[in-house]
Write a protein that holds these residues in place. Structure first.
Motif, PDB file in Angstrom:
ATOM      1  N   SER A   1      45.147  43.070  42.268  1.00 60.56           N
ATOM      2  CA  SER A   1      44.451  42.158  41.370  1.00 60.56           C
ATOM      3  C   SER A   1      42.966  42.054  41.749  1.00 60.56           C
ATOM      4  O   SER A   1      42.093  42.066  40.888  1.00 60.56           O
ATOM      5  CB  SER A   1      45.130  40.793  41.413  1.00 60.56           C
ATOM      6  OG  SER A   1      44.569  39.940  40.444  1.00 60.56           O
ATOM      7  N   ALA A   2      42.711  41.994  43.060  1.00 57.04           N
ATOM      8  CA  ALA A   2      41.330  41.888  43.527  1.00 57.04           C
ATOM      9  C   ALA A   2      40.552  43.150  43.211  1.00 57.04           C
ATOM     10  O   ALA A   2      39.400  43.111  42.781  1.00 57.04           O
ATOM     11  CB  ALA A   2      41.315  41.606  45.030  1.00 57.04           C
ATOM     12  N   LYS A   3      41.195  44.322  43.422  1.00 56.88           N
ATOM     13  CA  LYS A   3      40.565  45.600  43.120  1.00 56.88           C
ATOM     14  C   LYS A   3      40.095  45.644  41.674  1.00 56.88           C
ATOM     15  O   LYS A   3      39.093  46.252  41.339  1.00 56.88           O
ATOM     16  CB  LYS A   3      41.565  46.746  43.351  1.00 56.88           C
ATOM     17  CG  LYS A   3      41.568  47.256  44.772  1.00 56.88           C
ATOM     18  CD  LYS A   3      40.371  48.166  45.004  1.00 56.88           C
ATOM     19  CE  LYS A   3      40.147  48.344  46.491  1.00 56.88           C
ATOM     20  NZ  LYS A   3      38.788  48.815  46.779  1.00 56.88           N
ATOM     21  N   LYS A   4      40.893  44.997  40.837  1.00 55.19           N
ATOM     22  CA  LYS A   4      40.594  45.022  39.409  1.00 55.19           C
ATOM     23  C   LYS A   4      39.681  43.869  38.998  1.00 55.19           C
ATOM     24  O   LYS A   4      39.439  43.661  37.812  1.00 55.19           O
ATOM     25  CB  LYS A   4      41.913  44.918  38.609  1.00 55.19           C
ATOM     26  CG  LYS A   4      42.855  46.067  38.851  1.00 55.19           C
ATOM     27  CD  LYS A   4      42.341  47.290  38.132  1.00 55.19           C
ATOM     28  CE  LYS A   4      43.046  48.527  38.625  1.00 55.19           C
ATOM     29  NZ  LYS A   4      42.400  49.744  38.138  1.00 55.19           N
ATOM     30  N   GLU A   5      39.252  43.099  40.003  1.00 54.47           N
ATOM     31  CA  GLU A   5      38.392  41.935  39.753  1.00 54.47           C
ATOM     32  C   GLU A   5      38.980  41.037  38.677  1.00 54.47           C
ATOM     33  O   GLU A   5      38.323  40.669  37.705  1.00 54.47           O
ATOM     34  CB  GLU A   5      36.978  42.387  39.351  1.00 54.47           C
ATOM     35  CG  GLU A   5      36.293  43.158  40.456  1.00 54.47           C
ATOM     36  CD  GLU A   5      35.049  43.908  39.951  1.00 54.47           C
ATOM     37  OE1 GLU A   5      34.399  43.404  39.005  1.00 54.47           O
ATOM     38  OE2 GLU A   5      34.755  44.981  40.492  1.00 54.47           O
ATOM     39  N   GLU A   6      40.234  40.715  38.859  1.00 58.04           N
ATOM     40  CA  GLU A   6      40.921  39.959  37.819  1.00 58.04           C
ATOM     41  C   GLU A   6      40.720  38.459  37.957  1.00 58.04           C
ATOM     42  O   GLU A   6      40.606  37.945  39.077  1.00 58.04           O
ATOM     43  CB  GLU A   6      42.432  40.257  37.873  1.00 58.04           C
ATOM     44  CG  GLU A   6      42.774  41.609  37.302  1.00 58.04           C
ATOM     45  CD  GLU A   6      44.254  41.960  37.463  1.00 58.04           C
ATOM     46  OE1 GLU A   6      44.644  43.021  36.962  1.00 58.04           O
ATOM     47  OE2 GLU A   6      44.989  41.177  38.076  1.00 58.04           O
TER      48      GLU A   6
ATOM     49  N   GLU B   1      34.807  53.969  40.778  1.00 56.34           N
ATOM     50  CA  GLU B   1      34.964  52.548  40.491  1.00 56.34           C
ATOM     51  C   GLU B   1      34.197  52.208  39.232  1.00 56.34           C
ATOM     52  O   GLU B   1      33.015  51.897  39.252  1.00 56.34           O
ATOM     53  CB  GLU B   1      34.517  51.723  41.682  1.00 56.34           C
ATOM     54  CG  GLU B   1      35.597  51.727  42.755  1.00 56.34           C
ATOM     55  CD  GLU B   1      35.362  50.692  43.824  1.00 56.34           C
ATOM     56  OE1 GLU B   1      34.453  49.858  43.652  1.00 56.34           O
ATOM     57  OE2 GLU B   1      36.091  50.736  44.825  1.00 56.34           O
TER      58      GLU B   1
ATOM     59  N   SER C   1      42.452  47.055  32.387  1.00 55.74           N
ATOM     60  CA  SER C   1      41.794  46.251  33.425  1.00 55.74           C
ATOM     61  C   SER C   1      40.476  45.695  32.881  1.00 55.74           C
ATOM     62  O   SER C   1      40.089  44.570  33.193  1.00 55.74           O
ATOM     63  CB  SER C   1      41.545  47.103  34.666  1.00 55.74           C
ATOM     64  OG  SER C   1      40.880  48.295  34.306  1.00 55.74           O
TER      65      SER C   1
ATOM     66  N   ARG D   1      39.229  41.508  31.729  1.00 58.36           N
ATOM     67  CA  ARG D   1      37.951  40.850  32.013  1.00 58.36           C
ATOM     68  C   ARG D   1      37.162  40.525  30.742  1.00 58.36           C
ATOM     69  O   ARG D   1      36.605  39.453  30.593  1.00 58.36           O
ATOM     70  CB  ARG D   1      37.097  41.724  32.930  1.00 58.36           C
ATOM     71  CG  ARG D   1      37.712  41.961  34.313  1.00 58.36           C
ATOM     72  CD  ARG D   1      36.737  42.673  35.254  1.00 58.36           C
ATOM     73  NE  ARG D   1      36.317  43.979  34.760  1.00 58.36           N
ATOM     74  CZ  ARG D   1      36.921  45.123  35.100  1.00 58.36           C
ATOM     75  NH1 ARG D   1      37.946  45.115  35.929  1.00 58.36           N
ATOM     76  NH2 ARG D   1      36.484  46.267  34.620  1.00 58.36           N
TER      77      ARG D   1
END
Lengths: 250, 490, 427
Positions: B45-50, B96, B164, B168
């Motif tokens: 979730s963090a990787k995806k900046e969710e 990224e 993803s 956002r």
């Protein structure tokens, strides 16, 4: 006498018949011709009283009785007979059984006694011979496995047994070869009588060589656009329906 | 005859054991540690900046999943999967969020080129008529690497982006529709996917818009020991239309890889979604070693009246396929379709089919399934058609045919037909047969050799379904079918 | 599509525990072992429920609120037994699971031997079904029927199974051993006191030799409050013709499960039946047809007419084993739903491991065809009568295929009666 006045009818919300006026007196044979999609079959179903065919305007009366509230079976008991373009196959019901059941149902509705089995057998034998309906066909389930010609002959056999006063023949010639056409037409002609009316619906003129009509109507887009004598059929054969379709469109 | 000749040539050009897409791309990638726990879920979730709501949604799914057991009802056999021995996240290191194709790793572009999927728009534009263009979202391992024609689609109001990004940029749409067709707790694999999905495609077509081009996603599993869990969400708003294509490939590896995707389709009033899949994951070698476990949940919801969802699938790959693209016919007059070709060869196992759930009035569905089994494979059609109490005048027609090539394989048909409405009319027909000796003889007497004859007859057998595919995919599918059956004759 | 789960014992299961303990206490050692074995097999599964795939549509766990007490030995009057009316038969009467010679035919028929059995059938049943095991654990008695090789039994052999009493249960075991070249018509009927609530569980083992020609008609006319289960285990030799027909009319809940295995090549099995259901009846027909050898033919044709809140279930599985080349298996399920609350569930399955086969299945579900109805009405037949004609035709088709004249007549009369259609079609 059949009287159709300003008849409008639709199927599933599609307007098919758009104001038909037609009177057929006892003894008369009327032909209704027209291109595909003009509403010929719809007219036959509306006359027979099929469920999804809704009369939105106008009326059908037969011998002074309004038909709008009558079910298909009641119309049949009142003398209506529709020879189907595509006779329905009913597996599990022997043709003979079906004929007797139908005949007795109509007699009962008219307050008559049921026909005795020996009388019935005799009657069927007599009528089926002329139409070349074999005993084997009578034993088989109704219309199941019948050829196109056999189905049409079986329809006319039913007509001759049930002795209707108003016969509607829906494209009875379709799917028939020349010999079958002759047998079927002869069967129909034998049923012509001063107290019986007939409406012969057809796309082609050739049937009318055999069953000669008194009056010919041209149906286009749900309306009768021309009425004439039997010569009108010949004219249509020569020129096709283009004149009437265009006329209507214009 | 041209197409047949082409298939024959294709078949001849390939060795029995060769899987065309079995190359490995040498790219450095970033991997989450093996195993699954709440930290890993949080990591993804963090990787995806969710946003937080997304993380909570995932965690809820994860907690659910912990209480669930793997389903065993399908006719497939495989050793127990060790869910702790998988990476749940793998991403090409230098990607990224590429802003444009220029930023995409050239190795990656090369990979897609090898797969026959051009990502560079100028390449596509050159020599291709505008109406034949396809917008592509390429998903490499768990990450969307490139999406083409974004701007042009945006002009029409169509949103086509990695999911993803949608989380956002379009949270209101995602929150409203995600999990609304396949609930978080739907089944073991769908729940797992809900916890760990890393990417996939998102499509929103606004009211009245006919999407100006075909949309397409190409999935590629590259990394070892990874599970791929993509999530696709397509929403066709009132009166809109979209056609979506999905293609999948993976490298040849000895170990099995898990692919557990979820696809959700929502069609609102008068909208239509056409979803086509050409699934060609690595099926394993001729000994049955390796190959993808394809455990996928696909479901469409004809949510409002007069909507239509059509699934077309050509399934030739994967060691194990467990997949039932379904339609919930909720809106009155809505329609569902399922056209499927499922081919199993070698040691492949397929348990696939559909569900048509008739809830609304005058709903209609159609199922055409063609299964072909060869080698020592097992091929099962499993389908459910049901009419609920209120589904008056529901109609279903199902035609389900199986063809057996060789005497070591199996073909099975498991339909569930359930009607609670007397006006519902369901018709189901199924046949199982082999290619008849008469047909073979006839073809051979006209000069075709055995392999040509089989290709011709099989192409005829699947024709009804091939016709449902968009043109360019139909050709590809036809070739794929012949290649899949390679070595099955004699 | 769900995995079985371990669940708590129901009231019915608890009652069964007590019944088994009681019956075990009065059984000889040898029989006790057999009962125990069967009981353990039952206990391992418990009463089947919807999560057991084979019982998915008949959730017996929910429908069987209690297991009624085992019926005791009684002697009803001969008139109570209806059986196959109008036919001169060789009658074998079984009341509350036990053979009753006084109610059975007593003159000898060449080639036919009927022996009272203590109910235990061969250990090797072609099924691992829980309710079949339960029968073996609690079976009260039964018969062994033997038809000699090459015997032609002209008179129908009638097995009447009668449950006498209310809130009781009966467990009958029947073993039928048919020699090679034999020819016979067997009519089984299941009945009980009208309006009585009871449970009948029958296990019927049928072994047929080679070149035999057997017609088997089952008439399930139990009381409308009965719960009925019959399990067949059938084995067929080579070049044999086996025709089976299930007529389902009675019971609030019924299940006929037939496990059939082809043991010899060139055999034909016709499995047919009709279910006529109304009120809230539930009738389940479940088949497992195993083509274990080449060149056999099977036909599974069933029809259901479902009215009111009734529910018809059909599950059929044709299995074709790897060596069973040239198998021809055709299955067809047709259902007519006559009311908005009626329900049909069909699961016609094919499981095929041989390539040179011709297998097909089909299923249709719907109301009476409007086109047919219109055609009949256009010929002057009133709607209510036309509907009955079409229902009768729908069922007659299945019956005629049984091709056994005495049975066809009997069945047609029963269907007419059910439909109240005596006046509907002129003969």
């Amino acid at each position: 006498m059949l009287e159709i006045k300003n008849l409008h009818a639709e199927v599933d919300g599609n307007k098919i018949l758009r104001g038909i006026d037609l009177t057929v007196r006892p003894g008369e044979v009327h032909a209704i011709m027209g291109p595909n999609g003009s509403g010929k079959s719809t007219l036959s179903y509306v006359l027979a009283g099929k469920d999804d065919y809704e009369i939105t305007e106008g009326s059908i009366t037969y011998n002074g009785v309004d038909w709008s509230e009558l079910g298909a079976d009641e119309r049949a008991a009142a003398g209506m007979f529709l020879a189907f373009q595509y006779p329905i196959e009913i597996p599990g019901v022997a043709t003979m059984t079906f004929l007797k059941t139908a005949l007795n149902a109509q007699r009962k509705a008219r307050g008559e006694d049921e026909i005795s089995t020996p009388d019935f057998m005799k009657l069927v034998r007599e009528k089926s011979k002329a139409l070349k309906v074999t005993p084997d066909m009578l034993k088989r389930p109704l219309n199941v496995g019948f050829s196109g010609g056999e189905k049409k002959r079986a329809e006319i056999l039913q007509m001759s047994l049930l002795e209707p006063t108003l016969c509607v023949l829906d494209e009875t010639d379709s799917g028939l070869d020349i010999d079958a056409l002759r047998i079927v037409s002869e069967g129909v002609n034998q049923l012509r009588s001063p107290d019986r009316s007939m409406i012969v619906i057809t796309h082609y003129q050739r049937l009318l060589d055999h069953i000669v009509p008194d009056v010919v109507h041209v149906l286009s887009k749900g309306k009768i656009v021309k009425t004439g004598g039997k010569e009108l059929a010949l004219e249509l054969e020569k020129n096709g329906y283009a004149d009437y379709v265009d006329e209507e469109a214009a | 005859m041209a197409a047949v000749q082409e298939t024959i040539d294709q078949v001849k050009a390939i060795d029995v054991d060769q899987y065309k897409y079995g190359f490995v791309t040498d790219i450095e990638s970033e991997l989450a540690p093996k195993g699954l726990n709440e930290d890993i879920v949080a990591f993804i979730s963090a990787k995806k900046e969710e946003p937080e709501w997304m993380l909570n949604w995932r965690l809820e799914a994860y907690r659910r999943w912990k209480t669930m057991e793997e389903p065993t009802w399908a006719r497939v056999e495989y050793p127990k999967i060790d869910f702790e021995d998988l990476h749940y996240y793998a991403a090409p290191k230098n990607t990224e969020g590429p802003k444009s194709l220029d930023e995409v790793d050239p190795e990656l572009l090369e990979t897609y080129k090898k797969l026959g999927i051009p990502l560079a728009e100028q390449e596509i534009l050159a020599g291709v008529a505008p109406e034949n263009r396809v917008a592509v979202d390429a998903v490499f391992d768990s990450v969307s690497v490139a999406t083409t024609f974004k701007e042009e689609l945006a002009k029409a109001g169509v949103i086509f982006c990695p999911i993803s990004e949608a989380v956002r940029e379009h949270p209101e749409l995602v929150q409203k529709y995600l999990g609304s067709v396949v609930p978080v707790s739907d089944n073991f694999y769908a729940t797992l996917n809900s916890a760990v999905f890393s990417d996939g495609s998102f499509v929103y077509v606004p009211p009245g818009v006919r999407c100006p081009m075909e949309l397409s996603t190409y999935f590629r599993i590259n990394e070892k020991n990874t599970g791929q869990f993509e999530r696709t969400l397509i929403i066709a708003d009132k009166g809109s239309y979209v056609s979506y294509l999905e293609g999948c490939t993976a490298p040849q590896r000895d170990e099995n890889q898990l692919h557990a995707a979820v696809v959700e389709l929502v069609a609102l009033e008068d909208a239509e979604i056409k979803y086509s899949t050409v699934q060609n994951w690595y099926p394993g070698d001729s000994e049955g070693k390796g190959g993808i476990y394809n455990f996928v949940t696909k479901r469409g919801d004809c949510r409002e009246k007069n909507s239509k969802i059509s699934w077309t699938q050509v399934e030739t790959g994967s060691a194990i396929t467990w997949k039932y693209p379904s339609c919930i016919l909720r809106g009155d007059n809505s329609q569902g379709e399922f056209y499927s070709i499922a081919i199993s060869n070698g040691h492949q196992q397929i348990d696939s089919g559909t569900k048509m759930i008739h809830l609304g009035k005058n709903t209609a569905s159609r199922i055409i399934s063609k299964g072909i089994s060869a080698g020592v494979s097992q091929n099962t059609y499993r389908g459910q058609v049901s009419a609920h109490r209120k589904a008056s005048n529901a109609r279903n027609f199902t035609q389900c045919d199986s063809l057996l090539i060789g005497d070591k394989c199996g073909a099975h048909t498991v339909p569930y037909i359930e009607s609670k409405n007397s006006t519902a009319v369901f018709e189901h027909e199924a046949t199982t047969s082999k290619i008849s000796d008469d047909q073979m003889f006839y073809c051979q007497a006209r000069g075709l050799d055995e392999e040509e004859a089989v290709a011709l007859i099989v192409n005829g057998f699947v024709r009804d379904v091939i016709q449902q595919l968009p043109m360019e995919f139909a050709v590809e599918a036809q070739k794929l079918i012949s290649i899949s059956l390679e070595g099955s004759v004699g | 599509m769900n995995a079985p789960a371990k669940i708590q014992e129901t009231k019915a299961e608890q009652s069964l525990n007590a019944q088994f303990d009681a019956i075990l206490a009065q059984t000889t050692q040898n029989n006790a072992n057999q009962r125990k074995q069967a009981w353990d097999a039952f206990k391992a599964k418990g009463i089947p429920h919807r999560r057991v795939e084979e019982w998915h549509y008949t959730d017996l766990r929910t429908k069987m609120n209690d297991a009624f007490a085992l019926a005791s030995k009684t002697a009803p009057k001969a008139e109570a037994l209806t059986g196959a009316t109008g036919l001169e038969t060789y009658r074998i009467a079984i009341v509350n699971g036990r053979y009753v010679p006084e109610l059975s035919s007593n003159q000898a028929v060449a080639g036919l031997t009927v022996t009272e059995a203590d109910g235990f059938l061969a250990a090797q049943l072609g099924t691992d079904d829980a309710m079949a095991h339960l029968n073996q654990a609690l079976v009260q008695g039964g018969v062994t029927i033997k038809i000699d090789a090459n015997a032609t039994i002209e008179r129908p052999i009638e097995i009447v199974r009668y449950t006498d009493g209310t809130e009781v249960s009966s467990y009958a075991g029947t073993s039928v051993d048919i020699g090679s070249g034999a020819k016979a018509l067997i009519i089984e009927s299941f009945e009980g006191d009208a309006n009585a609530a009871y449970q009948s569980n029958a296990l019927t083992e049928v072994k047929v030799g080679n070149n035999a020609n057997i017609h088997w008609l089952k008439l399930q006319v139990e009381s409308e409050k009965a719960q009925h289960i019959e399990t067949y285990s059938v084995e067929l030799g080579a070049q044999t013709n086996f025709q089976h027909f299930i007529y389902n009319e009675g019971s609030s809940l019924s299940r006929a499960q037939l496990f059939l295995e082809f043991k010899g090549e060139g055999t034909h099995a016709g499995l047919r039946g009709t279910s006529l259901l109304k009120d809230s009846q539930h009738a389940d027909i479940t088949l497992f047809v195993n083509h274990a050898v080449p060149e056999c033919e099977s036909r599974e044709y069933y029809r259901a007419v479902v009215d009111d809140k009734a529910r018809a279930v059909f599950q059929g599985k044709i299995i074709v084993e790897p060596d069973a080349q040239k198998t021809d298996g055709q299955m067809m399920i047709k259902s007519l739903l006559l009311s908005d609350t009626a329900e049909i569930n069909a699961k016609p399955e094919l499981e095929i491991f041989a390539d040179d086969v011709q297998c097909a299945h089909g299923s249709t579900t719907g109301d009476i065809d409007e086109e047919l109805l219109f055609y009949l009405m256009a010929r002057g037949i009133p709607e209510a009568q036309a509907r009955k004609i079409l229902i009768l035709a729908f069922l007659s088709e299945a019956i005629e295929e049984f091709e056994e004249e005495r049975s066809v007549k009997l069945l047609e009369a029963m269907i007419r009666k059910w439909l109240h259609a005596d006046d509907v079609v002129s003969e």
